[in-house]
Design a protein around this motif. Structure first.
Motif, PDB file in Angstrom:
ATOM      1  N   ARG A 520       0.848  -1.191   0.000  1.00 12.41           N
ATOM      2  CA  ARG A 520       0.000   0.000   0.000  1.00 12.41           C
ATOM      3  C   ARG A 520       0.886   1.244   0.000  1.00 12.41           C
ATOM      4  NH1 ARG A 520      -5.600  -0.570  -0.606  1.00 12.41           N
ATOM      5  NH2 ARG A 520      -5.874   1.265   0.703  1.00 12.41           N
ATOM      6  N   PRO A 521       0.456   2.333  -0.647  1.00 12.50           N
ATOM      7  CA  PRO A 521       1.325   3.515  -0.785  1.00 12.50           C
ATOM      8  C   PRO A 521       1.886   4.028   0.535  1.00 12.50           C
ATOM      9  CG  PRO A 521      -0.605   3.734  -2.174  1.00 12.50           C
ATOM     10  CD  PRO A 521      -0.817   2.499  -1.368  1.00 12.50           C
ATOM     11  N   LEU A 522       1.069   4.097   1.591  1.00 10.22           N
ATOM     12  CA  LEU A 522       1.544   4.652   2.854  1.00 10.22           C
ATOM     13  C   LEU A 522       2.555   3.725   3.528  1.00 10.22           C
ATOM     14  CD1 LEU A 522       1.474   6.886   4.893  1.00 10.22           C
ATOM     15  CD2 LEU A 522      -0.604   5.905   5.877  1.00 10.22           C
ATOM     16  N   ARG A 525       5.791   3.907   1.658  1.00  6.80           N
ATOM     17  CA  ARG A 525       6.510   5.147   2.024  1.00  6.80           C
ATOM     18  C   ARG A 525       7.182   4.998   3.376  1.00  6.80           C
ATOM     19  NH1 ARG A 525       3.551  10.878   3.524  1.00  6.80           N
ATOM     20  NH2 ARG A 525       5.436  11.923   4.308  1.00  6.80           N
ATOM     21  N   TYR A 564      -0.130   0.558  11.077  1.00  3.90           N
ATOM     22  CA  TYR A 564      -0.220   1.995  10.833  1.00  3.90           C
ATOM     23  C   TYR A 564      -0.027   2.841  12.091  1.00  3.90           C
ATOM     24  CZ  TYR A 564      -2.093   0.994   6.169  1.00  3.90           C
ATOM     25  OH  TYR A 564      -2.246   0.567   4.877  1.00  3.90           O
ATOM     26  N   ILE A 609      -1.738  12.413   8.857  1.00  3.63           N
ATOM     27  CA  ILE A 609      -1.305  11.633   7.687  1.00  3.63           C
ATOM     28  C   ILE A 609      -2.351  10.577   7.335  1.00  3.63           C
ATOM     29  CG2 ILE A 609       0.426   9.985   6.860  1.00  3.63           C
ATOM     30  CD1 ILE A 609       2.493  11.497   8.551  1.00  3.63           C
ATOM     31  N   ALA A 610      -2.909   9.925   8.352  1.00  2.00           N
ATOM     32  CA  ALA A 610      -3.930   8.894   8.113  1.00  2.00           C
ATOM     33  C   ALA A 610      -5.148   9.484   7.411  1.00  2.00           C
ATOM     34  CB  ALA A 610      -4.334   8.251   9.430  1.00  2.00           C
ATOM     35  N   GLU A 612      -5.122  12.147   5.555  1.00  3.77           N
ATOM     36  CA  GLU A 612      -4.684  12.520   4.204  1.00  3.77           C
ATOM     37  C   GLU A 612      -4.772  11.319   3.266  1.00  3.77           C
ATOM     38  OE1 GLU A 612      -0.567  13.840   1.899  1.00  3.77           O
ATOM     39  OE2 GLU A 612      -0.687  13.976   4.090  1.00  3.77           O
ATOM     40  N   TYR A 613      -4.415  10.145   3.774  1.00  2.00           N
ATOM     41  CA  TYR A 613      -4.464   8.927   2.960  1.00  2.00           C
ATOM     42  C   TYR A 613      -5.821   8.217   3.069  1.00  2.00           C
ATOM     43  CZ  TYR A 613       0.477   9.011   1.696  1.00  2.00           C
ATOM     44  OH  TYR A 613       1.701   9.339   1.149  1.00  2.00           O
ATOM     45  N   LYS A 614      -6.784   8.887   3.725  1.00  2.00           N
ATOM     46  CA  LYS A 614      -8.164   8.382   3.821  1.00  2.00           C
ATOM     47  C   LYS A 614      -8.245   6.995   4.464  1.00  2.00           C
ATOM     48  CE  LYS A 614     -10.064  11.049  -0.037  1.00  2.00           C
ATOM     49  NZ  LYS A 614      -8.914  11.968  -0.130  1.00  2.00           N
ATOM     50  N   LEU A 615      -7.510   6.790   5.541  1.00  2.00           N
ATOM     51  CA  LEU A 615      -7.627   5.544   6.292  1.00  2.00           C
ATOM     52  C   LEU A 615      -8.936   5.547   7.075  1.00  2.00           C
ATOM     53  CD1 LEU A 615      -4.036   4.980   7.746  1.00  2.00           C
ATOM     54  CD2 LEU A 615      -5.057   3.967   5.709  1.00  2.00           C
TER      55      LEU A 615
END
Length: 738
Positions: A520-522, A525, A564, A609-610, A612-615
């Motif tokens: 997953r992108p996050l 990263r 996460y 951040i979560a 921002e990434y729509k968790l």
């Protein structure tokens, strides 16, 4: 109702700390934060109660307002009630098979209507004479301006063809050959109605020509003419006659003159169908229908069905009393749900969106069944009733799914003709499904679920049929096809689960498995920018997943939350020890307060951040709670040594909140233990055990788990598992020879 009571009492005696997966609201925390009881609680309670009232009103509006026949019976079974005497006069309705047979016979007996166009015959015959005379003149064999001699062979040919065409048009040429072929294939020569200038006559189908038949008929007449006159003409003249005949194009004189009248045909058919009587026979008031113990045969079943039909219509006149009875029943059913959730599932009850999902699913199921039954749209066995149990189990737990499944079965059974049979057919597969079913997280699982449900349906259906008839040959195996389609539609669970996730903010295991993918992108990263933190998160996820599985929680939720929980460290990875590879520690240049602020901020920035990434919020909660309201121990202790009299607790305390469920509590333990285990100088059973005990006991003494549903037994289980896992991770290895 007895089943519901026993079910509730049975579970009420069990331990009340069963796993509540995917639920994020801590009841104790919520209650403590209510400063004004009447302002906060009354408002939210009014919203929740309104949901139940609205759901109940929708159901009451949708269900049929008709009386219910109070006797249960099955064809081939003994009549188990008292002797039944006709309470009023009623007609005996024909069975569905009888009506279908009569309708089919009416369709076959109904005539096809055609309208005859006489002008076409006149036009075509005139065209024939004109064309024939023109071709005759062209070969110079006759003067068409003068009457032809009576013995002229050409004149005889013209008269024969004219007569042939007249016969064809008198019988008629149809413009719709297909409708004649398809109508009543069992009767090859049925009568056809022909309307001609206001007069309708009937003619057998065999006497009506198609274009092809008309052409063949003319060719046969020409051949007959040739056979009859060939001996009276010399060879030279006969050759000329054959050449002349070859130039004739008979198709140009043939046109359909019977026009299919679909409107009249359909009108007559509808009149015939409407004239079919729905009844056959009559039962007078006081007449015996059936005695107790007598077997319900075909005729008795037909009479009972007729009585039930008229009885329900007859009693519908007391609309207000029927509505009152229905209201009392359904209000009690919805009250049962209210009480159950309020008593045993408070975390669902106090979350409006969760209650809304449950009420929506139940209301939609009951209303759909009611509409289908009232309007006789499709078979009730075609509707995938078990979808309710699957979806509720996916988002909540077995006990909640079982209770709601039973209540819904009871509610729908009030609407079905054979309530006991329907309840049994749905309850048993639903019970087995809920007790053995794991949450949908694999594609094969959905297919196997459908297959198992079909097997259970088939067994129960065959069992009922054998009880009713006792003759295997009389089982209607076609009904198994309907049940098979029912089970195929259970595959809709996947898209429905996704839809409800988005609408109600829920989280399924399928989504958790997707989020836990390290590509997953996050997470990718995190692995690239803070590799030490990524490895730490992976270790915490492994520990938490194993522990939650052991104590009966949602391991997928724990693993995803653990992966996460430290993403906030992406904002400043070098300020955290696991990412420092050069031996330089930035905190050496900062004071303790500033260092604590940076450490604490990884929680706040992690939440940002979560989002921002729509968790999902359920995962974001792990970021908020993995340190709870604890302190940054090292910097707090060092600062207190330098400022012993200063009240500095707020400067070094995480914002919280504390963990809200088992999964969050286990992630908090695993996070602290995994991080601290890296600082051990010696790894053996004693040091690892001491480390685990000290950290967990410290968290307990700081009341970090007070808002969860953890028991001391759960905590002991988790500690034992962590000790074993850490020993396996840091086990001693043999020294390889140089």
């Amino acid at each position: 109702m007895c089943i519901l009571s026993i079910f509730s009492l049975n579970f009420a005696t069990r331990q009340r700390t069963l796993s509540r997966t995917n639920i994020k609201t801590p009841l104790n925390e919520t209650m403590k934060q209510r400063n004004n009881f009447f302002d906060t609680f009354t408002l939210s309670a009014a919203v929740r109660v309104s949901l139940y009232i609205i759901a109940c009103l929708i159901v009451l509006y949708a269900i049929p307002k008709e009386g219910k026949f109070k006797y249960e019976y099955q064809k081939g079974s003994p009549w188990k009630h008292d002797n039944l005497i006709a309470p009023f006069d009623f007609a005996i309705y024909k069975s569905q098979s009888e009506l279908e047979a009569e309708r089919e016979a009416a369709k076959n007996d109904s005539k096809l209507y055609f309208t005859k166009d006489n002008q076409i015959q006149v036009t075509c015959l005139e065209k024939f004479e004109t064309d024939f005379n023109a071709k005759l003149a062209a070969i110079g064999n006759a003067d068409t301006s003068k009457p032809a001699p009576k013995n002229n062979i050409y004149t005889k040919l013209r008269d024969a063809l004219y007569q042939s065409l007249s016969n064809i048009y008198t019988n008629g040429i149809t413009d719709n050959e297909q409708i004649l072929e398809e109508h009543d294939p069992n009767k090859p020569d049925f009568l056809v109605a022909i309307q001609n200038e206001g007069i309708t006559s009937q003619k057998p189908k065999s006497e009506i020509f198609t274009m092809k038949m008309a052409y063949v008929y003319m060719m046969n007449d020409i051949q007959k003419f040739a056979d009859k006159n060939a001996k009276n003409v010399n060879d030279a003249d006969w050759k000329n006659i054959r050449d002349f005949g070859a130039r004739l194009n008979t198709n140009q004189w043939l046109m359909p003159n019977l026009i299919y009248d679909e409107t009249t045909t359909q009108k007559v058919l509808n009149d015939n169908l409407e004239s079919i009587s729905l009844t056959r026979g009559f039962v007078q008031q006081g007449q015996r229908i059936i005695y107790k113990g007598e077997v319900v045969g075909d005729e008795e079943f037909l009479i009972l069905e007729s009585l039930r039909r008229d009885y329900e219509q007859h009693n519908s006149s007391g609309y207000s009393y029927i509505f009152l009875g229905q209201s009392l029943i359904f209000v009690m059913l919805f009250a049962l749900i209210f009480i159950f959730l309020r008593t045993f599932r408070r975390e669902i009850f106090y979350q409006t969106k969760y209650s809304a999902l449950i009420l929506f699913m139940m209301t939609f199921t009951i209303v759909t069944m009611s509409v289908v039954i009232r309007n006789n749209l499709v078979s009730i066995w075609l509707l995938p009733f078990l979808l309710l149990a699957i979806i509720i189990k996916t988002f909540f737990d077995t006990r909640t799914g079982m209770f709601l499944h039973i209540v819904t079965c009871v509610a729908v059974s009030f609407l079905t003709p054979n309530s006991f049979e329907y309840f049994t057919m749905q309850f048993i597969p639903g019970y087995i499904l809920l007790m053995s079913y794991e949450k949908l997280n694999r594609r094969s699982q959905a297919f196997l679920t459908s297959l198992v449900c079909f097997g259970l349906y088939a067994i129960i259906y065959v069992s009922f049929e054998l009880m009713y008839t006792g003759i295997p040959s009389e089982i209607n195996w076609k009904n198994l096809i309907v049940l098979a389609f029912n089970c195929i539609m259970l595959l809709m669970a996947y898209p429905l689960i996704y839809m409800f996730e988005k609408l109600f903010g829920l989280l399924s295991d399928v989504t958790l498995l997707e989020l836990a993918d390290s590509n997953r992108p996050l997470l990718r990263r995190l692995a690239e920018e803070a590799p030490g933190t990524f490895q730490h998160c992976m270790q915490v996820a492994n520990l938490a997943e194993a522990a939650v599985f052991k104590i009966g929680g949602n391991p997928h939720l724990a693993r995803t939350g653990a992966l996460y929980h430290d993403i906030g460290k992406l904002s400043s990875p070098l300020y955290f020890t696991e990412n420092q590879v050069s031996g330089i520690n930035p905190h050496d240049q900062l004071d303790y307060v500033k260092s604590a602020e940076i450490i604490i901020n990884h929680v706040i920035k992690g939440v940002a951040i979560a989002k921002e990434y729509k968790l999902p919020m359920q995962v974001v909660d792990f970021i908020k709670t993995h340190h709870g309201t604890s302190k940054t121990g090292y910097f707090y202790i060092m600062y207190k040594k330098e400022h012993p009299d200063e009240d500095c607790d707020k400067l070094f305390t995480y914002p919280g909140p504390r963990p809200m469920n088992k999964e969050m509590a286990v992630v908090m333990m695993a996070d602290s233990i995994e991080a601290a285990s890296r600082s051990l100088k010696k790894y053996d059973t004693e040091t690892i055990s001491t480390l685990v005990e000290n950290i967990v006991n410290s968290q307990i003494s700081n009341k970090q788990f007070d808002t969860t549903n953890l028991t001391f037994k759960d905590i002991d289980t988790v500690k034992a598992l962590f000790k074993e896992k850490l020993k396996n991770i840091y086990h001693a290895r043999i020294e390889y020879p140089k």
